[in-house]
Design an enzyme around this catalytic site. Structure first.
Site, short mmCIF file in Angstrom:
data_model
loop_
_atom_site.label_atom_id
_atom_site.label_comp_id
_atom_site.label_asym_id
_atom_site.label_seq_id
_atom_site.Cartn_x
_atom_site.Cartn_y
_atom_site.Cartn_z
CG PHE A 30 129.48 -28.95 55.10
CD1 PHE A 30 128.59 -29.92 55.52
CD2 PHE A 30 130.07 -28.13 56.05
CE1 PHE A 30 128.28 -30.07 56.87
CE2 PHE A 30 129.77 -28.27 57.40
CZ PHE A 30 128.88 -29.25 57.81
CE LYS A 54 135.01 -21.51 48.40
NZ LYS A 54 135.15 -22.99 48.50
CD GLU A 57 137.00 -26.16 51.08
OE1 GLU A 57 137.72 -25.77 52.01
OE2 GLU A 57 136.08 -25.47 50.58
CB SER A 107 132.12 -20.70 60.09
OG SER A 107 133.25 -20.14 59.44
CB CYS A 162 123.09 -21.53 60.13
SG CYS A 162 121.93 -21.13 58.79
CD GLU A 263 126.85 -22.28 64.24
OE1 GLU A 263 125.80 -22.42 63.61
OE2 GLU A 263 127.82 -21.60 63.83
#
Length: 378
Positions: A30, A54, A57, A107, A162, A263
């Protein structure tokens, strides 16, 4: 571009061809819904493949606009495709026999699942995953520039990247800079992302805010010193109901604490102290993640020692977030990366192509046979 060696033996040439794999897929997070898809589908298409993307969402519309622009620019229908959904869609991409390669950014939990499932299905996979990026600050570092860099890298994008600096390792006299860093963080404005005055925007969801707040509480329980608490920031009107966490700073953090090991993916900076640069390097190398790291110093000798001895894929020298320009590949390492080849740069050309090595031999007495070798095209 392939390679060629002429006359490796008498009348024998060897050369390589880089040919497209076929259908490739990308699964994106995202937090950078434009940048990260652009690491993937342009290079896959440029190397001759079709692509199935993809997006997350949680914010798919930016990615959809990119695809619309690609079609307007002339990408043929069917070359670039989008699918939406959650885990069942991810699994379908991992399992589908026509998908030959998968690129993933996200992730560690999901990336590990994608790598294992897609690899078992015989696919080529690259997964860029979680991180715990350390910035080592030596006492000779330019103080003002370093404080600005740490604040921006730790709290920009609300820590939801990240490559965020989530651990500052202060060495020697630099350990006295904690109050200055706290003062710098307090000046940052928390607010709506569409406001020009905002420095720290909201987290992506209620669940993300609750997770970050829970980890802050766990850090206090574990004995870390909460120098700046960003929970429940003071905000006007309806913003009080938003998913906001302000800049948060812990000092006295040690390996083993939850705020150090996990994290957080929020605007939380952990401060670890070290007596020497060697100790700081050892702390960084002992962390299982290896996405990015940085050193702040005015010593060329110290910087050179750091870049040689640090075991992390992407290294910054007085640069807090060392994401490379596209000519160079993203080179995360250790627990932050699964797969041998990284996104964009030269490595991704190899990832999206199959190398075919041809060894050919032609005999001199075949040159003038008088035989018509024209190929008839029907």
């Amino acid at each position: 571009m392939g390679e060629r060696a002429h006359n490796v033996a008498g009348g024998v040439d060897t050369y390589t061809l880089l040919q497209p794999l076929g259908v490739c897929a990308g699964i994106t997070p995202f937090n950078f819904p434009a940048m990260i898809p652009l690491w993937m589908f342009p290079m896959a298409i440029a190397t001759g493949n079709t692509f199935v993307l993809k997006p997350s969402e949680q914010d798919p519309l930016v990615t959809m606009r990119l695809v619309e622009l690609a079609l307007e620019a002339g990408v043929p229908p069917g070359v670039l495709n989008v699918v939406h959904g959650g885990e069942h869609v991810v699994n379908a991409l991992c399992d589908h026999p026509d998908v030959k390669a998968i690129s993933f950014v996200g992730s560690t939990r999901v990336g590990t699942h994608v790598y294992e499932r897609a690899s078992l299905a015989g696919k080529r996979v690259q997964c860029m995953m979680g991180a715990k990026n350390h910035a080592i600050v030596l006492p000779d570092a330019h103080k003002e520039q370093t404080l600005n860099a740490l604040a921006g890298a730790a709290f920009g994008a609300a820590g939801q990247r990240c490559m965020a600096v989530s651990v500052a390792v202060l060495v020697g006299e630099a350990r006295k800079w904690v109050p200055d860093l706290v003062a710098r963080a307090k000046k940052l404005s928390v607010g709506a992302g569409d406001s020009a005055s905002t420095d720290v925007g909201p987290l992506i969801s209620c669940a993300a805010r609750e997770r970050v707040e829970a980890l802050i509480a766990r850090g206090v329980e574990d004995g870390a010193q909460l120098e700046l608490d960003g929970r429940i920031p003071s905000l006007p009107g309806a913003l009080k109901e938003g998913n906001f966490v302000g800049p948060t700073i812990f000092s006295g953090v040690r390996p083993g604490m939850s705020v150090y090991e996990q994290e957080i993916f929020g605007p939380v900076l952990c401060i670890v102290e070290a007596e020497t640069m060697d100790e700081a390097i050892a702390i960084t190398n002992a962390n299982p993640n290896g996405n990015g790291t940085a050193i702040f110093t005015q010593s060329g000798a110290a910087a050179r020692k750091f870049e040689e001895e640090i075991e992390v894929g992407q290294v910054g020298i007085n640069v807090p977030i060392p994401v490379p320009v596209p000519l160079f590949s993203f080179t995360g390492s250790r627990g932050s990366k699964l797969g041998d080849l990284g996104p964009y740069g030269k490595q991704v050309v190899l990832f999206y192509t199959q190398t075919k090595t041809v060894t050919a031999r032609w005999f001199e007495d075949d040159v003038s046979t008088g035989v018509n070798t024209t190929i008839a095209l029907k």
